[in-house]
Design an enzyme around this catalytic site. Sequence first.
Site, PDB file in Angstrom:
ATOM      1  N   GLU A  58     103.830 -30.035  91.064  1.00 54.07           N
ATOM      2  CA  GLU A  58     104.664 -31.076  91.669  1.00 54.07           C
ATOM      3  C   GLU A  58     105.007 -32.172  90.670  1.00 54.07           C
ATOM      4  O   GLU A  58     106.132 -32.658  90.630  1.00 54.07           O
ATOM      5  CB  GLU A  58     103.930 -31.671  92.873  1.00 54.07           C
ATOM      6  CG  GLU A  58     104.691 -32.717  93.620  1.00 54.07           C
ATOM      7  CD  GLU A  58     105.885 -32.156  94.375  1.00 54.07           C
ATOM      8  OE1 GLU A  58     106.888 -32.871  94.472  1.00 54.07           O
ATOM      9  OE2 GLU A  58     105.820 -31.009  94.866  1.00 54.07           O
ATOM     10  N   ILE A  60     103.676 -34.044  86.659  1.00 58.35           N
ATOM     11  CA  ILE A  60     102.809 -34.473  85.560  1.00 58.35           C
ATOM     12  C   ILE A  60     103.313 -35.851  85.163  1.00 58.35           C
ATOM     13  O   ILE A  60     104.517 -36.050  84.978  1.00 58.35           O
ATOM     14  CB  ILE A  60     102.879 -33.545  84.327  1.00 58.35           C
ATOM     15  CG1 ILE A  60     102.199 -32.223  84.609  1.00 58.35           C
ATOM     16  CG2 ILE A  60     102.221 -34.214  83.122  1.00 58.35           C
ATOM     17  CD1 ILE A  60     102.211 -31.266  83.423  1.00 58.35           C
ATOM     18  N   TYR A  61     102.387 -36.787  85.043  1.00 60.80           N
ATOM     19  CA  TYR A  61     102.770 -38.121  84.615  1.00 60.80           C
ATOM     20  C   TYR A  61     101.762 -38.603  83.576  1.00 60.80           C
ATOM     21  O   TYR A  61     100.559 -38.465  83.768  1.00 60.80           O
ATOM     22  CB  TYR A  61     102.793 -39.107  85.785  1.00 60.80           C
ATOM     23  CG  TYR A  61     103.064 -40.515  85.326  1.00 60.80           C
ATOM     24  CD1 TYR A  61     104.348 -40.923  85.012  1.00 60.80           C
ATOM     25  CD2 TYR A  61     102.018 -41.416  85.161  1.00 60.80           C
ATOM     26  CE1 TYR A  61     104.596 -42.217  84.556  1.00 60.80           C
ATOM     27  CE2 TYR A  61     102.263 -42.710  84.709  1.00 60.80           C
ATOM     28  CZ  TYR A  61     103.547 -43.098  84.405  1.00 60.80           C
ATOM     29  OH  TYR A  61     103.782 -44.360  83.950  1.00 60.80           O
ATOM     30  N   ILE A  71      98.484 -35.355  75.768  1.00 59.45           N
ATOM     31  CA  ILE A  71      97.888 -35.487  77.095  1.00 59.45           C
ATOM     32  C   ILE A  71      98.656 -34.660  78.121  1.00 59.45           C
ATOM     33  O   ILE A  71      98.052 -33.944  78.936  1.00 59.45           O
ATOM     34  CB  ILE A  71      97.813 -36.971  77.507  1.00 59.45           C
ATOM     35  CG1 ILE A  71      96.855 -37.711  76.562  1.00 59.45           C
ATOM     36  CG2 ILE A  71      97.383 -37.124  78.961  1.00 59.45           C
ATOM     37  CD1 ILE A  71      96.895 -39.219  76.688  1.00 59.45           C
ATOM     38  N   TYR A 106     108.562 -28.417  78.226  1.00 57.24           N
ATOM     39  CA  TYR A 106     108.224 -27.159  78.901  1.00 57.24           C
ATOM     40  C   TYR A 106     108.697 -25.943  78.117  1.00 57.24           C
ATOM     41  O   TYR A 106     108.007 -24.920  78.074  1.00 57.24           O
ATOM     42  CB  TYR A 106     108.790 -27.142  80.312  1.00 57.24           C
ATOM     43  CG  TYR A 106     108.110 -28.139  81.227  1.00 57.24           C
ATOM     44  CD1 TYR A 106     106.738 -28.077  81.457  1.00 57.24           C
ATOM     45  CD2 TYR A 106     108.825 -29.153  81.842  1.00 57.24           C
ATOM     46  CE1 TYR A 106     106.107 -28.984  82.284  1.00 57.24           C
ATOM     47  CE2 TYR A 106     108.203 -30.071  82.671  1.00 57.24           C
ATOM     48  CZ  TYR A 106     106.837 -29.977  82.887  1.00 57.24           C
ATOM     49  OH  TYR A 106     106.217 -30.878  83.710  1.00 57.24           O
TER      50      TYR A 106
END
Length: 135
Positions: A58, A60-61, A71, A106
């Site tokens: 949903e 990634i922050y 990270i 990605y």
Amino acid sequence: MLDHLKITEIDLRRDGNFDGCEHPSFYSFVAEKDSCIVGYSFSHFTYSTDVGKGLFLEEIYVKESFRQQGIGKKLFLENVKFAKAENCYRLEFHVLKWNHNAKKFYEKLNAENVTEKCGWELYRLDHLQKAFLKD
């Protein structure tokens, strides 16, 4: 800035199995630095009639000041490991059309943009508590 958010801490605790929920609605990973949360991810299971169980990432922050430090990649790979451990066939996620940095991120991790290939378009029915559907 966060006025658009409808979710509350109570929702997160209930739905994420933080208060003993037997079937959590989502799974999360957090990234910490010096005992402070600097990033997180949220995912949930899906099921497809053509391939079976999957994991949907949903979000990634990573806080802006902690980006470009690997990270986000670690959070992504934790979701990949989790999906494999849960016997998921695939990991899926959406990327906003304008977010070129996310697309590059990605694609470096071998993700494929399947928008054109699959021919799917995203539809949504919001505000289900105010359902307007007639019987």
